[in-house]
Design a protein around this motif. Structure first.
Motif, PDB file in Angstrom:
ATOM      1  N   UNK A  50      -4.113  12.901  -2.348  1.00 50.81           N
ATOM      2  CA  UNK A  50      -3.204  13.002  -3.498  1.00 50.81           C
ATOM      3  C   UNK A  50      -3.961  13.372  -4.768  1.00 50.81           C
ATOM      4  N   UNK A  51      -5.115  12.725  -4.986  1.00 55.95           N
ATOM      5  CA  UNK A  51      -5.834  12.954  -6.245  1.00 55.95           C
ATOM      6  C   UNK A  51      -6.922  14.027  -6.103  1.00 55.95           C
ATOM      7  N   UNK A  55       2.675  14.420 -13.818  1.00 57.52           N
ATOM      8  CA  UNK A  55       1.617  14.566 -14.812  1.00 57.52           C
ATOM      9  C   UNK A  55       1.343  13.295 -15.577  1.00 57.52           C
ATOM     10  N   UNK A  56       1.693  12.162 -14.975  1.00 57.29           N
ATOM     11  CA  UNK A  56       1.492  10.862 -15.632  1.00 57.29           C
ATOM     12  C   UNK A  56       0.187  10.259 -15.112  1.00 57.29           C
ATOM     13  N   UNK A  57      -0.895  10.506 -15.823  1.00 54.92           N
ATOM     14  CA  UNK A  57      -2.209  10.062 -15.390  1.00 54.92           C
ATOM     15  C   UNK A  57      -2.350   8.558 -15.342  1.00 54.92           C
ATOM     16  N   UNK A  58      -1.672   7.863 -16.258  1.00 50.95           N
ATOM     17  CA  UNK A  58      -1.795   6.412 -16.288  1.00 50.95           C
ATOM     18  C   UNK A  58      -1.179   5.776 -15.040  1.00 50.95           C
ATOM     19  N   UNK A  59       0.002   6.248 -14.662  1.00 54.94           N
ATOM     20  CA  UNK A  59       0.652   5.726 -13.456  1.00 54.94           C
ATOM     21  C   UNK A  59      -0.209   6.022 -12.235  1.00 54.94           C
ATOM     22  N   UNK A  60      -0.707   7.244 -12.170  1.00 57.44           N
ATOM     23  CA  UNK A  60      -1.532   7.633 -11.030  1.00 57.44           C
ATOM     24  C   UNK A  60      -2.794   6.778 -10.958  1.00 57.44           C
ATOM     25  N   UNK A  61      -3.480   6.566 -12.065  1.00 56.50           N
ATOM     26  CA  UNK A  61      -4.721   5.811 -12.065  1.00 56.50           C
ATOM     27  C   UNK A  61      -4.487   4.336 -11.732  1.00 56.50           C
ATOM     28  N   UNK A  62      -3.385   3.777 -12.234  1.00 63.32           N
ATOM     29  CA  UNK A  62      -3.082   2.380 -11.901  1.00 63.32           C
ATOM     30  C   UNK A  62      -2.849   2.232 -10.395  1.00 63.32           C
ATOM     31  N   UNK A  63      -2.131   3.188  -9.816  1.00 60.20           N
ATOM     32  CA  UNK A  63      -1.859   3.117  -8.383  1.00 60.20           C
ATOM     33  C   UNK A  63      -3.145   3.261  -7.576  1.00 60.20           C
ATOM     34  N   UNK A 112       0.825  -1.212   0.000  1.00 61.20           N
ATOM     35  CA  UNK A 112       0.000   0.000   0.000  1.00 61.20           C
ATOM     36  C   UNK A 112       0.858   1.261   0.000  1.00 61.20           C
ATOM     37  N   UNK A 113       1.937   1.262   0.741  1.00 62.36           N
ATOM     38  CA  UNK A 113       2.825   2.428   0.756  1.00 62.36           C
ATOM     39  C   UNK A 113       3.451   2.659  -0.612  1.00 62.36           C
ATOM     40  N   UNK A 114       3.812   1.560  -1.266  1.00 64.39           N
ATOM     41  CA  UNK A 114       4.394   1.688  -2.604  1.00 64.39           C
ATOM     42  C   UNK A 114       3.366   2.246  -3.592  1.00 64.39           C
ATOM     43  N   UNK A 115       2.112   1.810  -3.481  1.00 63.59           N
ATOM     44  CA  UNK A 115       1.067   2.337  -4.359  1.00 63.59           C
ATOM     45  C   UNK A 115       0.847   3.830  -4.118  1.00 63.59           C
ATOM     46  N   UNK A 116       0.911   4.263  -2.858  1.00 63.03           N
ATOM     47  CA  UNK A 116       0.782   5.688  -2.563  1.00 63.03           C
ATOM     48  C   UNK A 116       1.926   6.486  -3.172  1.00 63.03           C
ATOM     49  N   UNK A 117       3.128   5.948  -3.112  1.00 64.34           N
ATOM     50  CA  UNK A 117       4.283   6.635  -3.708  1.00 64.34           C
ATOM     51  C   UNK A 117       4.113   6.765  -5.222  1.00 64.34           C
ATOM     52  N   UNK A 118       3.622   5.667  -5.836  1.00 67.16           N
ATOM     53  CA  UNK A 118       3.415   5.706  -7.285  1.00 67.16           C
ATOM     54  C   UNK A 118       2.343   6.737  -7.651  1.00 67.16           C
TER      55      UNK A 118
END
Length: 747
Positions: A224-225, A179-187, A165-171
Motif C-alpha cells: 500500500x505504501x 491523500x491523507x498522510x496522517x491517516x495512512x501513517x497512523x494506520x 489488522x484488517x481495519x488498519x489495512x483499510x485505513x
C-alpha cells in the motif's frame, strides 16, 4: 500427515535410540535420548529454514554426536541463537564403545532423514514442541497443561487479531487514496507496533501463528505504501512461561518463523530474531509478575491456552494469599485459568482483544461467580463451545474458545455463541475447524441477560419461554431434594455384599461372611436408574454411627467380622482423620431420609432427567439424587411423569450444568426444577399414564423412551411419554409456537 502420524514418528525416533547404551540409570538415559532427538529435530528444522548450513549435520567420519553438537553450535555461537541453558550435559553418559557410537551415528542419520520428510509433509507443525511435550515435559498434564491442536491455535489467532489488522489495512489504503498522510501513517504505525502476548506460551505455538498473520499484514501494508516496514517482525510477539526448556523451544520456533518470513540470516546481532526472541520470550510466572503488570506495558492482543487446574497444584509457586489480595476473581476452588482472564484484561490496551482456550466449566460453576461478574465488565465478543469435541485426545477436558474486548459492552450488545457438534477429529468436518464453526448454528445472546449465578446462553426467545416456567413452583417447594450418602469406601460397604437365597452375605476372596439382615439394604447407584424404573440389583451394609464398637461386635459379630477385613482402609479415610467410627459410612447425613417409604430417585449424571419411583426403601449412593415429598404435594406418580417430560428436560437444559452430553442433576439444581400444580383431572391422567409407563419400563430387557443410553426405544413407552408431554405443556401454559420451538430444538 496428521498429528497421530507425526506422534507415531516421534515415538519411533525415540524407540530407535533405545538400542543405544548409556552408562547411567534408566531415567537419566531416557532424558539423554530425548535430548538427542530434540536437538536433532531443532537442527533439521533450522536447516530447512536455512538458518544453518546442511553440511553441519551431514553424516561423515566424525562421531554422530559431535556432528549434532556442531549443528547446534552453529546456531548458538555463530548466530547467538538458542542458548540451551536448561538442558543437562547428558552426552557424557554415552557408552563410548566404537560399536555403540557407530550405532548412534547410524540412528541419528536415519532420524535426520525422517525429520526432513516430516517437515516437508507437515511444514507448519511444531515438531520440536510436540516432541518435547510428548516425551520430555513429564507431569504437565497433571498441572493442567495440554498441547493445543494447530486448528485451534490458528482460529484463535485469526479471530483475535485479524479484525483489528484488517481495519488498519483499510485505513491505510483509504489514507493513500485520499491523500491523507496522517491517516495512512497512523494506520501503518498501528500495524508495525501491533503487539501480541501469550502469557503461558509453552513452546510458542500461538506466537508463531501470530507472526505468520503479522507477516501477511505487513506485506500488504508495504504494498500500500510502497516501502518496507523497518520494525523487526520478531519484536511484535512476546511470551512468558514457567518452563525454561519450553521457553527455549519457543524462542527457537519464533526465531525460525521470523527468519523464514524476513530472510534475516545475516541480520546484525541486535536486530536478529534470535536476540529479539531471547528478550521478548522470558521465563516467569505471568500471574505473579507484578512488575510486568505494573510496568505500563500493554498489548493489542493476548492469546493462549492457560492451565485448567486449581491453583493448589502450583502452591510451590503461587500463594493463596497473593491471589486473594491481587485478583478479583479469586475463589478457593477456582481454576488457575480464571486468573488469566483477569490478567488478559490488565495487560491489554484499551480496546485490545483477548482470545483463549478455557475449560467450559466456569460458565456455570458456583465457584466461578466472581469470574463471570468480572467478565460482564468486558465486551464479550464470541464463545465457541466445544463441549462435545474430543479436542485434547481423551484427556477429558471440555473446552471453549472465549473472545472479549477490553471495554464496557454497549447497551443491547449481543455476543455470538456457537455450540459445535460432537467431533473426534477435525476431519469430521472437512478437516477444518473454520468449517465446523461456520456450520454450527449461531445464537445471538444479549450480554446483559447473562446471570452471574450461571450462564446458559439463551436467546431472547428462549428467555421468554423460560420465564413462563419460572412462574410455577419449584420441586424444592414440594419436598426435600437430597443427595445420596457417601460411604467413603464402597469396596467394604457395597461391592462385596450379595443376597443369596434370600440371605445377605459378604463374599471376599472366595470366603463367605453371613451378615445380619438388620444392617443390609437395597443399594442404588447412578447407572441403575432410568425413566420409570430402577434395577434393585445391589446391596449395602449400613451401621448406624451411634453404635459403639463393643456393642456392634457383641450384637452383630458377623457384620463386624466382615467389615474388619477392610479396617485399615476404613480407618485411613480422610487421611486418617475420619470423623465417624471406622465401621460407619463417611457421610451418612441423609441416610435417615433415604429409606423413606416412597420417594423419587434420579441419577445425578445423565443425558436428561430420569425419574423412577422407589417404594423398596433403597439406600442411595452419592451419585443418586432423591426427592421426598412433603404433605400436600401432588402424587409421586404425577411428579415422576412431569420430571421425565420433554418440557422439564428442556427447562433444565436452560439452567443446568452440562459436560459433554451429560447434565449434572445435583440436589441444588434439581430442587429448582419447575413443576406445575395440576388440577385433579390432569393429575389423575398423568398418574394413570405413569402406571402404564412403569409397567412397560419394568419389562425384562429394560425398555426406554430415550435412546441416549443405548437402550432400544419402546414404541408404546414413547407414545405414552408423548401424551404426558402434551399435558405437561398445557399445564405450563405454553403456546403452540413455544411447544414447537421446544420440540424442534430438542430434536
Amino acid at each position: 500427515m496428521d498429528a497421530a502420524d507425526l506422534m507415531a514418528r516421534l515415538d519411533r525416533w525415540l524407540a530407535e535410540l533405545g538400542k543405544v547404551r548409556f552408562t547411567c540409570d534408566g531415567e537419566t538415559a531416557k532424558r539423554a535420548r530425548g535430548e538427542i532427538v530434540l536437538r536433532a529435530i531443532m537442527a533439521r528444522v533450522a536447516v530447512e529454514a536455512r538458518a544453518i548450513d546442511d553440511t553441519t549435520i551431514r553424516s561423515g567420519t566424525a562421531p554422530a554426536l559431535d556432528q549434532l553438537d556442531d549443528s547446534l553450535d552453529a546456531i548458538i555461537s555463530t548466530r547467538d541463537l538458542f542458548p540451551l541453558t536448561s538442558h543437562e550435559n547428558l552426552h557424557k553418559h554415552l557408552d563410548g564403545a566404537r560399536g555403540n557410537i557407530a550405532l548412534l551415528s547410524e540412528i541419528i542419520a536415519r532420524i535426520t532423514t525422517e525429520i526432513k520428510e516430516a517437515i516437508a509433509v507437515a511444514p507448519g507443525a511444531d515438531i520440536p514442541g510436540l516432541f518435547y511435550e510428548r516425551h520430555m515435559a513429564t507431569g504437565k498434564n497433571k498441572k493442567g497443561i495440554v498441547y493445543t491442536p494447530a486448528p485451534i491455535v490458528q482460529f484463535i489467532v485469526k479471530r483475535t487479531m485479524e479484525p483489528v489488522l484488517s481495519n488498519l489495512l483499510r485505513l491505510a489504503s483509504t489514507g493513500v487514496k485520499n491523500g491523507d498522510g496522517q491517516v495512512m501513517m497512523r494506520a501503518i504505525a498501528g500495524i508495525a507496533g501491533f503487539s501480541v502476548l501469550d502469557p503461558a506460551c509453552g513452546t510458542g505455538l500461538f506466537l508463531v501463528e501470530a507472526l505468520k498473520l503479522l507477516r501477511a499484514t505487513r506485506e500488504r501494508a508495504e504494498e500500500i505504501i510502497g516501502a518496507p516496514l523497518t520494525v523487526p517482525l520478531a519484536s511484535q510477539v512476546h511470551g512468558i512461561d514457567e518452563d525454561p526448556r519450553a521457553v527455549e523451544i519457543a524462542r527457537f520456533n519464533v526465531t525460525i518463523a521470523a527468519m523464514i518470513a524476513g530472510n534475516m540470516r545475516d541480520a546484525g546481532h541486535d536486530d536478529h530474531p534470535a536476540t529479539i526472541a531471547s528478550n521478548n520470550i522470558i521465563v516467569g510466572n505471568a500471574i505473579t509478575d507484578l512488575a510486568l503488570q505494573n510496568s505500563g506495558t500493554r498489548f493489542d492482543a493476548i492469546v493462549g491456552n492457560p492451565p485448567y487446574v486449581n491453583y493448589k497444584k502450583y502452591l510451590d509457586r503461587i500463594d493463596r494469599k497473593f491471589l486473594e489480595q491481587h485478583y478479583r476473581v479469586f475463589d478457593g476452588q477456582a481454576d488457575l485459568s480464571y486468573y488469566f482472564f483477569e490478567l488478559h484484561a490488565r495487560l491489554l490496551k484499551a480496546g485490545g482483544m483477548s482470545g483463549q482456550v478455557s475449560s467450559r466449566y466456569f460458565i456455570q460453576a458456583s465457584h466461578a461467580r466472581r469470574l463471570r461478574e468480572f467478565l460482564a465488565g468486558q465486551e464479550i465478543d464470541e464463545i465457541i463451545d466445544m463441549n462435545d469435541c474430543d479436542v485434547f485426545g481423551g484427556i477429558g477436558i471440555h473446552p471453549l474458545l472465549f473472545f472479549f474486548t477490553k471495554c464496557l459492552a454497549a447497551p443491547g450488545h449481543e455476543l455470538a455463541y456457537r455450540n459445535l457438534p460432537a467431533m473426534k477429529s477435525w476431519n469430521d468436518n472437512g478437516g477444518s475447524l473454520d468449517l465446523a464453526i461456520q456450520h454450527a448454528p449461531e445464537k445471538r445472546v444479549l450480554q446483559a441477560s447473562l446471570d452471574a449465578g450461571g450462564w446458559c446462553m439463551l436467546t431472547t426467545r428462549e428467555l421468554g419461554i423460560q420465564a413462563k416456567f419460572d412462574a410455577h413452583p419449584s420441586l424444592g417447594d414440594l419436598g426435600d431434594v437430597l443427595g445420596g450418602a457417601e460411604t467413603g469406601h464402597d469396596e467394604a460397604f457395597a461391592k462385596h455384599v450379595v443376597m443369596e437365597g434370600g440371605e445377605p452375605a459378604g463374599i471376599l476372596d472366595g470366603k463367605k461372611y453371613p451378615l445380619e439382615r438388620e444392617f443390609v439394604h437395597p443399594w442404588l447407584k447412578n447407572g441403575d436408574i432410568r425413566e420409570y424404573h430402577h434395577d434393585a440389583r445391589h446391596w449395602c451394609i449400613y451401621v448406624p454411627p451411634d453404635i459403639d464398637e463393643a456393642t456392634f461386635k457383641a450384637q452383630y459379630p458377623m457384620a463386624h467380622a466382615f467389615l474388619s477385613c477392610f479396617k485399615p482402609a476404613l480407618e485411613g479415610r480422610d487421611n486418617g482423620k475420619i470423623q465417624v467410627p471406622w465401621y460407619a459410612w463417611r457421610r451418612p447425613r441423609n441416610v435417615k431420609n433415604l429409606d423413606a417409604s416412597a420417594k423419587i430417585v434420579m441419577p445425578y449424571k445423565a443425558p436428561r432427567l430420569r425419574a423412577s419411583i422407589d417404594t423398596g426403601k433403597a439406600y442411595c449412593s452419592y451419585d443418586v439424587t432423591v426427592f421426598i415429598p412433603r404433605a400436600g404435594a401432588p402424587s409421586l406418580a404425577y411428579l415422576a411423569g412431569v420430571l421425565n417430560s420433554l418440557p422439564v428436560s428442556w427447562y433444565f437444559a436452560t439452567r443446568g450444568k452440562r459436560m459433554g452430553n451429560i447434565y449434572e442433576f445435583y440436589s441444588g439444581p434439581v430442587s429448582n426444577v419447575r413443576v406445575p400444580i395440576p388440577d385433579a383431572t390432569s393429575e389423575r391422567s398423568i398418574a394413570s399414564l405413569v402406571e402404564e409407563a412403569t409397567a412397560i419400563a419394568s419389562r425384562p430387557g429394560g425398555a426406554s423412551n430415550d435412546a441416549s443410553d443405548g437402550r432400544a426405544i419402546e414404541p408404546d413407552l414413547e407414545a405414552i411419554q408423548r401424551r404426558i408431554d402434551e399435558i405437561v405443556f398445557s399445564l405450563f401454559e405454553l403456546s403452540r409456537e413455544d411447544i414447537d420451538f421446544i420440540s424442534d430444538g430438542w430434536k
